[in-house]
Design a protein around this motif. Structure first.
Motif, PDB file in Angstrom:
ATOM      1  N   ALA A  33      25.754  81.110  13.675  1.00 53.49           N
ATOM      2  CA  ALA A  33      24.623  80.557  13.080  1.00 53.49           C
ATOM      3  C   ALA A  33      24.409  79.144  12.753  1.00 53.49           C
ATOM      4  O   ALA A  33      23.107  78.641  12.967  1.00 53.49           O
ATOM      5  CB  ALA A  33      24.506  81.380  11.745  1.00 53.49           C
ATOM      6  N   LEU A  34      25.560  78.502  12.465  1.00 59.29           N
ATOM      7  CA  LEU A  34      25.086  77.083  12.090  1.00 59.29           C
ATOM      8  C   LEU A  34      24.490  76.385  13.265  1.00 59.29           C
ATOM      9  O   LEU A  34      23.722  75.614  13.097  1.00 59.29           O
ATOM     10  CB  LEU A  34      26.459  76.484  11.590  1.00 59.29           C
ATOM     11  N   ILE A  35      25.236  76.547  14.314  1.00 62.96           N
ATOM     12  CA  ILE A  35      24.726  75.929  15.679  1.00 62.96           C
ATOM     13  C   ILE A  35      23.210  76.355  16.099  1.00 62.96           C
ATOM     14  O   ILE A  35      22.501  75.442  16.513  1.00 62.96           O
ATOM     15  CB  ILE A  35      25.664  76.229  16.785  1.00 62.96           C
ATOM     16  N   VAL A  36      23.151  77.404  15.888  1.00 62.92           N
ATOM     17  CA  VAL A  36      21.541  77.906  16.145  1.00 62.92           C
ATOM     18  C   VAL A  36      20.718  77.032  15.254  1.00 62.92           C
ATOM     19  O   VAL A  36      19.486  76.441  15.594  1.00 62.92           O
ATOM     20  CB  VAL A  36      21.339  79.640  15.726  1.00 62.92           C
ATOM     21  N   LEU A  37      20.982  76.804  14.003  1.00 61.70           N
ATOM     22  CA  LEU A  37      20.095  75.947  13.097  1.00 61.70           C
ATOM     23  C   LEU A  37      19.976  74.668  13.572  1.00 61.70           C
ATOM     24  O   LEU A  37      19.034  73.944  13.570  1.00 61.70           O
ATOM     25  CB  LEU A  37      20.991  76.221  11.676  1.00 61.70           C
ATOM     26  N   MET A  38      21.286  74.114  14.010  1.00 62.34           N
ATOM     27  CA  MET A  38      21.146  72.768  14.500  1.00 62.34           C
ATOM     28  C   MET A  38      20.289  72.803  15.708  1.00 62.34           C
ATOM     29  O   MET A  38      19.494  71.827  15.770  1.00 62.34           O
ATOM     30  CB  MET A  38      22.664  72.441  14.889  1.00 62.34           C
ATOM     31  N   SER A  39      20.247  73.659  16.555  1.00 67.47           N
ATOM     32  CA  SER A  39      19.401  73.586  17.738  1.00 67.47           C
ATOM     33  C   SER A  39      17.829  73.574  17.534  1.00 67.47           C
ATOM     34  O   SER A  39      17.234  72.914  18.009  1.00 67.47           O
ATOM     35  CB  SER A  39      19.647  74.925  18.504  1.00 67.47           C
ATOM     36  N   ILE A  40      17.637  74.395  16.359  1.00 61.16           N
ATOM     37  CA  ILE A  40      16.261  74.191  15.855  1.00 61.16           C
ATOM     38  C   ILE A  40      16.007  72.823  15.209  1.00 61.16           C
ATOM     39  O   ILE A  40      15.004  72.065  15.734  1.00 61.16           O
ATOM     40  CB  ILE A  40      15.902  75.123  14.643  1.00 61.16           C
ATOM     41  N   GLU A  41      17.130  72.221  14.714  1.00 58.46           N
ATOM     42  CA  GLU A  41      16.776  70.700  14.352  1.00 58.46           C
ATOM     43  C   GLU A  41      16.625  70.105  15.730  1.00 58.46           C
ATOM     44  O   GLU A  41      15.550  69.194  15.613  1.00 58.46           O
ATOM     45  CB  GLU A  41      17.845  70.140  13.820  1.00 58.46           C
ATOM     46  N   LEU A  42      16.910  70.146  16.793  1.00 55.93           N
ATOM     47  CA  LEU A  42      17.004  69.636  18.196  1.00 55.93           C
ATOM     48  C   LEU A  42      15.475  69.724  18.377  1.00 55.93           C
ATOM     49  O   LEU A  42      14.609  68.757  18.823  1.00 55.93           O
ATOM     50  CB  LEU A  42      17.824  70.144  19.075  1.00 55.93           C
ATOM     51  N   MET A  43      14.913  70.756  18.247  1.00 57.01           N
ATOM     52  CA  MET A  43      13.534  71.146  18.820  1.00 57.01           C
ATOM     53  C   MET A  43      12.553  70.445  18.233  1.00 57.01           C
ATOM     54  O   MET A  43      11.779  69.804  18.434  1.00 57.01           O
ATOM     55  CB  MET A  43      13.360  72.624  18.780  1.00 57.01           C
ATOM     56  N   LEU A  44      12.945  70.298  16.608  1.00 56.21           N
ATOM     57  CA  LEU A  44      11.904  69.652  15.728  1.00 56.21           C
ATOM     58  C   LEU A  44      12.011  68.069  16.283  1.00 56.21           C
ATOM     59  O   LEU A  44      10.757  67.431  16.572  1.00 56.21           O
ATOM     60  CB  LEU A  44      12.253  69.648  14.360  1.00 56.21           C
ATOM     61  N   ASN A  45      13.023  67.651  16.726  1.00 53.90           N
ATOM     62  CA  ASN A  45      13.027  66.197  16.923  1.00 53.90           C
ATOM     63  C   ASN A  45      12.468  66.070  18.464  1.00 53.90           C
ATOM     64  O   ASN A  45      11.832  64.934  18.720  1.00 53.90           O
ATOM     65  CB  ASN A  45      14.628  65.888  17.242  1.00 53.90           C
ATOM     66  N   ALA A  46      12.620  67.007  19.135  1.00 51.71           N
ATOM     67  CA  ALA A  46      11.959  67.040  20.487  1.00 51.71           C
ATOM     68  C   ALA A  46      10.410  66.806  20.400  1.00 51.71           C
ATOM     69  O   ALA A  46       9.776  65.862  20.599  1.00 51.71           O
ATOM     70  CB  ALA A  46      12.241  68.067  21.371  1.00 51.71           C
ATOM     71  N   VAL A  47       9.916  67.347  19.299  1.00 54.18           N
ATOM     72  CA  VAL A  47       8.389  67.358  18.901  1.00 54.18           C
ATOM     73  C   VAL A  47       7.880  65.992  18.570  1.00 54.18           C
ATOM     74  O   VAL A  47       7.291  65.393  18.801  1.00 54.18           O
ATOM     75  CB  VAL A  47       8.226  68.529  17.936  1.00 54.18           C
ATOM     76  N   ASN A  48       9.169  65.524  17.413  1.00 54.90           N
ATOM     77  CA  ASN A  48       8.856  64.124  17.056  1.00 54.90           C
ATOM     78  C   ASN A  48       8.694  63.043  18.050  1.00 54.90           C
ATOM     79  O   ASN A  48       7.731  62.344  18.367  1.00 54.90           O
ATOM     80  CB  ASN A  48       9.993  63.692  16.015  1.00 54.90           C
TER      81      ASN A  48
END
Lengths: 113, 651, 537, 535, 170
Positions: A33-48
């Motif tokens: 679950a934690l890594i899933v959460l981090m992956s979401i952070e990655l996606m947001l950064n991509a958007v940034n």
């Protein structure tokens, strides 16, 4: 190197796309679950990254009433949001962990069918 | 001439029926009887009044009681018309009816259902009067079905007995088959003429095809109601009812409705000569067919029943060959002597405490003399060994058949050359044969019942019936003698006061003349001679078989021709035939249809099938929702991919 | 400084709710302790159940010591919710004004949605009160979060800027994630929250990426600018690179909100989340989130991409919405049929209803039926909200019993409800009938306006599919009625004693609204039609 | 014209609801009270509806049009023409009988029971009186719920299956009709001038041939299921068999008629071309229904199921009459609707009483009832005769008119053939009804009646007597009824048989709006597109 | 020239670190490589002349957020066996394909075609003080009041939510 200069903007955008893809893959694949959460952070950064790239290299003929820096403002808000999401997400993971002592996503199937 | 009291004739018995039916349970017996009889008596009186005040010229009283219903161009009135024919029939119905009411007082007294009985009886009289008085087809149809209902109720009067109940139902259903034809006939006429009134129908010029179609359909109705081949099968079973009922309904009045209808529509029928031929043939066949069966029945009422059927056959021969007066005349005379016979048999059965089998009778003449006497008279009348009423009417019919011109121009094939001139002769021969048989079985019946020694169980002590029952017998016997006057040939009575009583003379001008024209005056003597000989032959054969040797003689015949006797005793197995061919297949077809189409295909396969399919698909599909959040994410990704594809690539 | 204080009046409902939330949070500080028995009989039982149903957590029974009295918080929250509702309603008929330099707008459409959100909040608070009290789980934060999320709904309905939309979306989502995980009864709530969270953030990331691409194509995140770009595109006066970006962005934006409105194939989270969350929360979600999400979807599609070329053109989004609608109606109803848990059945049915609402959205694509479609959408949202909140109100009453006895949620636990609790039974049946769309109920009128707009928009086949699937719907709704009315009651009480007042109040309210909208839809029709004017013409 | 006259119809329609509210307010458990209130209100409704019958003069009457939901285009428009009036009176007439009939049978959940009955009555009355299509539809569907509860809550063993089947079946049909209604709305004029009003829809916007076919089909499906027309009938036997007596009476007495009423009021007049075109088809289905239904009856061993199938046959007659399109046939059909309501209602009433006494519907268990309960037998006989259409009973007039009208019909080819085949129904009717009668009432006493049966009680007499009177009265005096329906029937026949006149009328009314989706910008979209249909 | 080199370095770094996040089995490595990823991203932001954002990236993400992550990971301190094995299911494969397809299509059709003939405008050169705190601040506080306020609301919500969810028992 002039290839880079010829397609500067695309470089950034495609990089963002790749990052987005990485994040998405993380969400779909990882059972932690934690890594899933981090992956979401990655996606947001991509958007940034996309926002920033676009605000530096706007398309021709785009004439916003606001300034070109609205992209930066957007990123600012997204970062804040990401932080908020992280906080709540981690809290939820803790709650889940409390109730079943595991953070393995594929074991969360009390609710189904 | 329009009057305003005709409706009372059927109404009074109806009221009587209502009173008996609704309050009969609580009404004192005497009052009940009084009501029932009074009702009939009054309408009898009204009938006489009307009959003797028929206006000159039209010779018809008419009343438009009320408009029943009228839609579009269909107008159905409750109209009554009393003319010579219907007037006479009113008298017969109410008269004989009255006698039978009186008789019934003695007959049904012990039964606790007596009040129902009289209610039904009155109701029947009302319905029958409507039938004959109705001035249009629909009004007639009211009576037509009404009498059917009453016969149903009265046959099933002792409904706890499955047999009787079934007989009642059978009668109604078979009649319904006839009524079906009757309805179609009405439709055809209305569709062509836009009216259902006899007046217009009888004056309308209909093309051959329409007329034939309508006539044949109506005749189907007649075969049902008047128990002709192939629909006669209900009548013998109808004997399950109380005997007076058999006398009134299944001998004197109701069963003759068909004949009355054809006579009433004579102008329609003469437009369809082919149909008339059919009527005559059916009549002849029925006459001989029933007579044959009659020779081998041992139940006294069954014998009378078959004799009724065959006598009705005569009537249809009469109207079929175009001499409507002869047919209707036989109708009247038959009403008297057959009622007498039935009531007589009723008295016998009554006296033997319900025994109906002639083989257990015999020698009753000394126990019940007046019954025997009247029975004898009626037997003579029907067999025609001596010129009594039956003799004249029957032989008028046969003579007319022999000399008729109705079929002369008929051809077997349309436009063919072979003319059916011989048809009349054939019918005459068949009729005579039937007459011989009639004479045989009636005498056989008489002998087995009254002569010889008593063969019944000693426990039963035969006794004469009370006066209330014998009186009607005497009256009817007298009538069946007196009625001969209406049958006397015209030239005998010409000029005498009797000629006013001659039915032919009386009803002259009422009937339509068949296309070939009525037969010219022929001398009846030859016919009478043959008839007498035939009658005597029948008498003789019966005499030498059953009078001499009593029951053994009859058994001897059985021994001689066992197969024939069995076949006849079993009515040619016609009931079994129908059961095998129509009835049972229909019911099993219905069940099969229900199981296969309704239960299996529509409900099981389609209705529940669709529901089941939806549920099944849902049950399968939900398995996909297995709770794995990453599967959900993957599906979401797929969705996104689809959207993006649609927008970016496909476009 | 291009900010005008009067703009705040435009977002009054959201403000009131936020303030209310803060007040309620504050109230936690000033609690007065009372003896447990003053708080009703349920405590002990709840404590016991709560102890046995919490493996893994430190399960010591409730202290007998005086416990704080939080009974007024629900009414406080309800009061604020009502105030917000009133504020939204009071603004009906005001002119449409852009707020905050076009970042948001205050128009009839948004006001109706805000009214729906506040209304469902109000009723859900009442439902939640007796629910939480019965389980002894009242906390001020519950109501505060609910109000925050309602505030988010009001904002998102008004937002005309993709960033604002994203932020308000997060506001309402985050508080809902928390609300899902609010109870600590077994594994289910936390799991539901986790699934909701993961998929929710996944979807909002996708949405955000779409926003970024839109920004790239137009240089702005304002829907107005997007609309201009689309118009230019339609007139072939735009730069070559713009078109694909816009198309990609609209795809991603739709995807993001197709998730929120639970359109197939973005629906997978719905049953699990609805099932795991506490019934009052579920009701609130079903009514409020659906309204907000649909409002935003429509806002983006119409204000942003509403131009004919982008809507009904050969590459228009209408075809896509139609496809989603078909999938959603079919799958939603199909999967609801085999459900035996009422809560889950309602979850799937909410998917199905999303399908019907998508029909309205599809009919908004073409000009001649846009007004009808809009008013139909709003009417349907209102009717569905009233119905579903009521339905989950009843579910909550059943569920809190189950939460104690630990029985699984199954139709059999509804058997014979009508014998002991005829009013509840009648209400539940009424809601079921309304969901099935049978007159004289709100649900029927909703279907009338929606499908009429579909016919008007020339989408007859879609409408036919809709009504046919609604027949399947009737089947599983009726099954509840069957159990409630036609099966004998098993031994024991169907409903836990006491604590029925506020919930009863809410349910009665819902029932009244449902009947009123069903029998006298005129007033609502007027409102929604006025609101429909928000989108041109 | 006083206020009362203007609102009388509304009053009558909603009186039962008032009663329902009262019942709902009464405390539970006081069974007698609830029934009492229900009875009082149903009787009042009947009494209040008498002025409608007296004050009726042939034309559409008691019209009342007021706003309902103008923003949505619905109006509260009610009124009665002759056809509707007859069924309306029939409904109010059956109301008290129904309440009384179940006085003893229903002992638990009396409150819900009375509520259901009263609401059902209002729904049915409303359906008949409505002149606005949405109003009609609302009442139409509202009928389902109480009936569903009646079957499901007070029915016998397989009641739930039957109830759900009933609801789903009827729902499937009507939803498509709803869409067709919307289509009519969209076609009825330019934006802002559209209407659901029946009378206005009759005049407005011509409909091209193909579309008419589809809309007609949608309407037909809804009504055909309700009638029910073969092969959509299978819900009926189940519903009737499982429903309590009251339910069956209302179902057979009124609700089935709603289907045929729908045909004569909506389906055929609204789409005359399509109606004329498909009349032979419907007529054929009607005949199939007659024969098939009768055969089904012969295969049954369950009293109520048998009668249910007999309804299929009888309504086959009605459909035949309606689609024969002659004055005689249509009048006969309408009359037959009333007759069937009375006689079949009465049959279910009597069977209900038998069931109360013996608790079995199995034919084999019966026999010899007439010996122990002569009154039941006698009344049942009269009803049986009316149901097989014996002259002198109401059944005859209707069937006769239908058959003779069909025989003479020119609108349907081979009509006479159809009429002949249909007439066999007269025979089959006698076959199965008399079989039933003999089986149940005649013969030796069997299982169910061995210990004797109480005969009709006074209460039961009170419920049966009016029906018997009606049977005989209509049998001899059908003309008042026929006069009442003359005007609408003539109009109906006129409209359907000569659709081209109607088309002309519509042509000079509004031009049609074609609903194909197309992109028009705001300028064009303001008024409705004005171009007439190309084809 | 310089920019190109830097871009490729950072880009490779970002992707490598991102890949690590996705591939590493142990969350703690994942967290650390995520930090690295954020640093490289900050570099990229600098190349894009987004100075303020780059700083925020370091401070908020690499700082606050990641600390939170690491803290939680420690709190749960999962044993190695508790992590379990990564298994592959058909649906996951489908998901991978879908993700790659989506991003691929977007990159190829939309992003690739965004600048038909190279970026014509470079705000970094055109606008003075592009991406500086001052300029971004103007935008934030003047033209985007509403988002800013909503963000504040959002953070408050986050706090409350986190507290409620993390609470021991309710």
């Amino acid at each position: 190197m002039d290839f880079f200069h010829a397609h500067q903007a695309q470089h950034y955008l495609v990089l963002a796309a790749v990052l987005f893809a990485l994040g998405a893959l993380g969400v779909v694949l990882r059972r932690n679950a934690l890594i899933v959460l981090m992956s979401i952070e990655l996606m947001l950064n991509a958007v940034n990254l996309t926002f920033l790239a676009f605000s530096r290299f706007p398309l021709m003929g785009t004439s916003p009433q606001g300034s070109f820096l609205t992209g930066h403002a957007a990123v600012f808000f997204v970062i804040a949001t990401a932080a908020a999401e992280a906080a709540v997400g981690l809290a939820i993971i803790i709650a889940v962990f409390r109730s079943r002592t595991s953070v393995n996503v594929d074991e969360f199937d009390a609710l189904k069918l | 001439m329009d009057v305003n009291w005709l409706h009372l004739i059927p109404l009074l018995p109806l009221v009587g029926a209502a009173i008996c039916g609704l309050s009969g349970k609580w009404l004192a017996k005497s009052w009940l009887y009084a009501t029932a009889l009074l009702a009939v008596t009054l309408s009898f009186c009204l009938g006489i009044y009307g009959f003797f005040n028929l206006p000159e010229g039209t010779k018809e009283l008419h009343e438009l009681a009320f408009n029943w219903f009228s839609v579009g161009n269909l107008h159905v009135d409750m109209g009554f018309s009393l003319d010579r024919l219907s007037g006479t029939l009113v008298l017969v119905i109410t008269g004989v009816g009255l006698l039978i009411h009186i008789y019934s007082v003695g007959y049904i007294d012990e039964d606790r259902g007596y009040w129902r009985y009289f209610a039904y009886l009155n109701l029947f009289v009302a319905a029958m009067l409507t039938l004959v008085l109705g001035d249009n087809l629909v009004a007639m149809f009211v009576g037509w079905e009404g009498v059917g209902l009453c016969s149903y109720l009265l046959i099933g009067f002792w409904f706890t007995d499955e047999e009787k109940a079934y007989a009642g139902r059978k009668a109604f259903v078979v009649n319904r088959i006839g009524d079906f034809g009757f309805l179609i006939g009405i439709f055809i006429l209305f569709n062509r003429l836009g009216t259902v009134n006899f007046a217009q129908i009888n004056t309308a010029a209909l093309p051959l095809d329409i007329a034939s179609l309508a006539a044949i359909c109506l005749f189907v109705g007649a075969t049902g109601k008047s128990a002709q081949l192939p629909l006669y099968i209900w009548l013998p079973d109808a004997m399950a009812g109380p005997t007076p009922v058999s006398a009134l309904i299944h001998a004197a009045t109701m069963v003759t409705a068909g004949v009355y209808m054809i006579a009433r529509l004579s102008h329609l029928y003469i437009l369809a000569p082919g149909v008339m031929a059919v009527v005559a043939i059916v009549g002849a066949l029925t006459a001989i067919w029933a007579a044959l069966i009659g020779t081998s029945q041992n139940d006294i009422k069954k014998v009378l029943a078959y004799s009724t059927v065959s006598q009705l056959g005569y009537m249809f021969i009469g109207v079929g060959v175009g001499s409507f007066f002869a047919g209707t005349m036989h109708l009247i005379t038959h009403a008297f002597f057959k009622a007498c016979l039935f009531l007589g048999s009723g008295a016998v059965i009554h006296g033997l405490h319900g025994e109906q089998d002639m083989r257990k009778m015999g020698g009753l003449r000394k126990y019940m003399p007046s019954t025997r006497a009247t029975f004898l008279v009626a037997t003579i009348a029907i067999t025609g060994v001596l010129p009594l009423s039956g003799f004249f009417s029957k032989d008028e019919i046969l003579g007319q058949a022999l000399h008729t011109k109705a079929f002369d121009f008929l051809t077997l094939t349309p436009g063919g050359s072979a003319h059916l001139t011989w048809l009349g002769t054939v019918i005459y021969i068949v009729g005579s044969a039937a007459a011989f048989l009639t004479s045989f079985y009636m005498w056989r019946c008489y002998f087995l019942t009254f002569s010889g020694e008593y063969r019944g169980p000693s426990s039963v002590h035969p006794h004469e019936s009370p006066l209330v029952m014998t009186l009607p017998l005497w009256i009817l016997a007298a009538l069946s003698v007196v009625a001969l006057v209406i049958g006397l040939p015209a030239e005998w009575v010409h000029g005498t006061f009797l000629q006013d009583f001659s039915w032919e003379h009386f009803t002259r001008g009422m009937w339509g003349a068949p296309r070939g024209g009525s037969p010219e005056e022929f001398s009846p003597y030859l016919g009478y001679g043959i008839a007498l000989v035939v009658g005597l032959l029948g008498f003789a054969s019966a005499y030498f078989s059953t009078f001499r040797y009593g029951i053994e003689g009859d058994d001897a015949i059985t021994a001689r021709v066992p197969f024939l006797r069995r076949t006849l005793a079993n009515k040619f197995y016609l009931d079994e035939f129908y059961g095998f061919l129509v009835v049972r297949p229909l019911w099993s077809f219905a069940r099969g249809l229900w199981r296969v189409v309704d239960a299996t295909i529509i409900d099981g396969l389609i209705v529940n099938g669709v529901g089941g399919l939806v549920a099944w698909v849902g049950a399968i599909a939900r398995r996909f929702q297995n709770g794995d959040v990453q599967r959900y994410a993957a599906v979401t990704a797929v969705g996104v991919a689809a959207l993006v594809y649609v927008f970016l690539v496909r476009g | 400084m291009n900010f005008n204080p009067s703009d705040l009046y435009g977002i009054l409902p959201a403000l009131i709710l936020s303030v209310g939330a803060l007040v309620v949070l504050m109230s936690e500080v000033f609690l007065r302790a009372v003896q447990p028995e003053r708080l009703g009989v349920a405590g002990g039982a709840a404590g016991a159940a709560h102890a046995q149903l919490m493996p893994g957590s430190d399960s010591k029974p409730l202290p007998p010591a005086p416990s704080p009295d939080r009974r007024y918080q629900a009414w406080l929250a309800a009061a604020f919710a009502f105030a917000a509702l009133w504020a939204a309603v009071a603004q009906f008929g005001d002119p449409n004004v852009p707020l905050f330099a076009g970042a948001a707008v205050s128009d009839g459409f948004a006001r109706v949605v805000a009214a729906v959100a506040c209304g469902s909040l109000l009723l859900s608070c009442l439902v939640a009160f007796s629910y939480l009290e019965a389980l002894r789980a009242t906390r001020g934060e519950f109501y505060a979060l609910a109000m925050f999320s309602a505030a988010g709904m009001c904002l998102i309905a008004q937002a005309t800027d993709l960033i604002v939309i994203f932020l308000s979306l997060e506001v309402l989502s985050l508080s809902l994630y928390a609300l899902c995980a609010y109870l600590r009864r077994g594994k289910r709530p936390a799991e539901a929250a986790f699934k909701y969270f993961i998929l929710g953030s996944f979807a909002s990331a996708i949405f955000l990426y779409g926003a970024a691409l839109a920004y790239g194509a137009t240089g702005s995140t304002r829907l107005a600018d997007v609309a201009n770009a689309v118009k230019l595109l339609a007139q072939h006066q735009s730069m070559p690179g713009v078109a694909p970006l816009l198309l990609a962005s609209v795809g991603l934006l739709i995807a993001g909100f197709a998730f929120k409105v639970a359109a197939v194939p973005f629906h997978m989270w719905v049953p699990d989340v609805y099932d795991g969350a506490p019934a009052p929360v579920t009701g609130f979600m079903a009514a409020g989130v659906k309204a907000a999400a649909f409002a935003t979807l429509v806002r983006i599609l119409i204000s942003g991409f509403g131009d004919a070329s982008a809507a009904t053109g050969d590459r228009g989004w209408r075809a896509l919405i139609i496809g989603l609608a078909v999938l959603t109606m079919v799958v939603g109803n199909l999967l609801a049929v085999p459900q035996r848990s009422v809560k889950r059945m309602l979850a799937y049915s909410s998917i199905a209803h999303a399908g019907y609402l998508l029909v309205a959205v599809a009919s908004m694509a073409s000009w001649q039926s846009r007004a009808d479609g809009t008013s139909g959408l709003l009417f349907y949202l209102a009717s569905y909200g009233a119905t579903i909140v009521g339905a989950f109100g009843v579910v909550a009453i059943i569920e809190r019993k189950l939460a104690q006895s630990g029985l699984p949620d199954d139709l059999s636990s509804w058997a014979g409800l009508s014998e002991k609790h005829p009013a509840l039974a009648a209400a539940m049946s009424l809601f079921m009938i309304s969901l099935a769309g049978v007159p004289p109920t709100a649900g029927f009128m909703g279907k009338v306006v929606v499908f009429r707009s579909a016919i008007e928009g020339g989408l007859a086949p879609l409408a036919i599919l809709g009504v046919l699937t609604s027949v399947a719907g009737l089947y599983y709704y009726l099954r509840v009625v069957v159990y409630v009315y036609m099966y004998p009651q098993p031994k024991g009480e169907a409903v836990q004693a006491g604590r029925l007042f506020s919930a009863g109040l809410a349910i009665a309210g819902c029932a009244l609204i449902v009947l009123w909208m069903g029998i006298q839809p005129g007033a609502f029709g007027a409102i929604t039609q006025a609101a429909a004017a928000s989108f041109g013409k | 014209m006083s206020w009362l006259d203007a609102h009388l119809l509304t009053l009558v329609i909603f009186l039962p609801v008032v009663g329902g509210v009262l019942v709902a307010l009464l405390p539970r458990g006081e069974g007698g009270q609830h029934k009492g209130v229900a009875l009082v209100f149903s009787v009042t409704t009947f009494v209040a509806s008498l002025p409608l019958w007296i004050g009726f003069h042939g034309k559409l009457a008691f019209e009342q049009k007021s706003e309902w939901a103008p923003t949505l285009g619905f109006s509260y428009h009610i009124g009665l023409d002759g056809v509707a009036l007859l069924l309306f009176m029939l409904t109010t007439f059956l109301g008290p009988i129904v309440v009384l009939s179940s006085w003893k049978f229903v002992q638990e959940r009396v409150k819900e029971y009375c509520l259901a009955i009263l609401l059902l009555e209002t729904a049915m009355l409303g359906t008949l009186a409505a002149l606005d299509l949405v109003l009609f539809y609302v009442f139409w569907e509202a009928m389902l719920i109480p009936m569903y509860l009646l079957i499901g809550m007070w029915g016998s063993e397989r009641r739930i299956y039957a109830a759900v089947k009933f609801f789903l079946f009827t729902f499937v049909g009507s939803v498509l009709m709803l869409l067709a209604i919307f289509w009519l709305w969209s076609n009825s004029g330019p934006v802002g001038h559209r209407t659901f009003d029946y009378l206005e829809l009759l005049q407005s916007g011509a409909i091209d041939h193909e579309t008419q076919g589809w809309l007609f089909a949608a309407f037909c499906l809804a009504f055909a299921i309700k009638v029910p027309i073969w092969p959509l009938h299978t819900w009926l036997p189940d519903a009737h068999t499982e429903a309590p007596a009251a339910g069956s009476i209302l179902l057979a007495g009124v609700m089935l008629k709603m289907g045929t009423f729908g045909f004569i009021r909506y389906a055929m007049p609204l789409f005359p071309q399509a109606a004329l075109e498909h009349a032979p088809f419907i007529a054929t289905l009607g005949v199939v229904g007659i024969v098939y239904g009768s055969l089904m009856c012969m295969a049954q061993t369950d009293l109520k199921r048998l009668i249910a199938y007999s309804s299929v046959a009888h309504l086959g007659f009605v459909m035949l009459g309606l689609s024969a399109l002659t004055r005689e046939a249509v009048s006969g059909a309408v009359l037959q609707m009333v007759n069937h309501g009375i006689s079949t209602g009465a049959l279910f009433l009597m069977i209900g009483y038998l069931y109360e006494r013996t608790h079995t519907r199995d034919l084999a268990a019966y026999g010899g009832v007439a010996t122990v309960a002569p009154a039941i037998a006698a009344t049942f006989l009269v009803i049986t005769l009316s149901s097989i259409g014996l002259p002198g009973t109401n059944g005859f007039v209707g069937e006769f008119l239908i058959l003779i009208g069909t025989f003479t019909s020119h609108a349907v080819n081979h009509a006479s053939l159809l009429s002949v085949v249909a007439s066999t129904g007269v025979i089959l009717g006698a076959v199965y009804m008399l079989w039933l009668y003999q089986r149940v009432f005649w013969g030796p006493a069997r299982k169910a009646v061995q210990h004797g049966l109480p005969d009709l009680t006074v209460r039961e007499w009170v419920t049966v007597a009016p029906l018997l009177v009606a049977i005989v009265w209509i049998g001899f005096q059908p003309q008042p009824l026929l006069n009442a329906i003359r005007e609408p029937v003539d109009a109906f026949v006129e409209r359907v048989v000569h659709p081209q006149d109607d088309a002309r009328k519509r042509a000079d009314a509004l031009p049609p709006v074609d609903l194909m989706p197309r992109v028009v910008d705001a300028v064009q979209a303001a008024p409705a597109p004005q171009e007439a249909e190309g084809k | 020239m310089m920019e190109a080199v830097l871009f490729y370095i950072f880009a490779i770094g970002v992707i490598a670190a991102g890949a690590q996040v996705v591939l590493r089995r142990n969350p703690i490595y994942g967290a650390l490589s995520l930090v690295g990823c954020f640093f490289f991203l900050a570099g990229i932001y600098l190349l894009l002349a987004a100075h303020l954002i780059a700083i925020l990236q370091i401070m908020i993400y690499a700082g606050a957020v990641m600390v939170l992550f690491v803290f939680v990971i420690m709190l749960l301190n999962l044993k190695d066996e508790e992590l379990g094995e990564q298994r592959m299911t058909a649906m996951k494969v489908v998901g991978i394909i879908a993700v790659l397809a989506t991003t691929g299509v977007i990159a190829w059709r939309a992003l690739g075609a965004a600048y038909p003939n190279g970026p014509q405008v470079d705000n970094a050169l055109r606008i003075s003080g592009f991406g500086t705190v001052r300029e971004v601040g103007r935008v934030l506080y003047l033209s985007s009041v509403l988002p800013f306020e909503v963000t504040s609301l959002l953070l408050l919500v986050a706090v409350v939510a986190a507290v409620v969810v993390a609470k021991g028992k309710i």
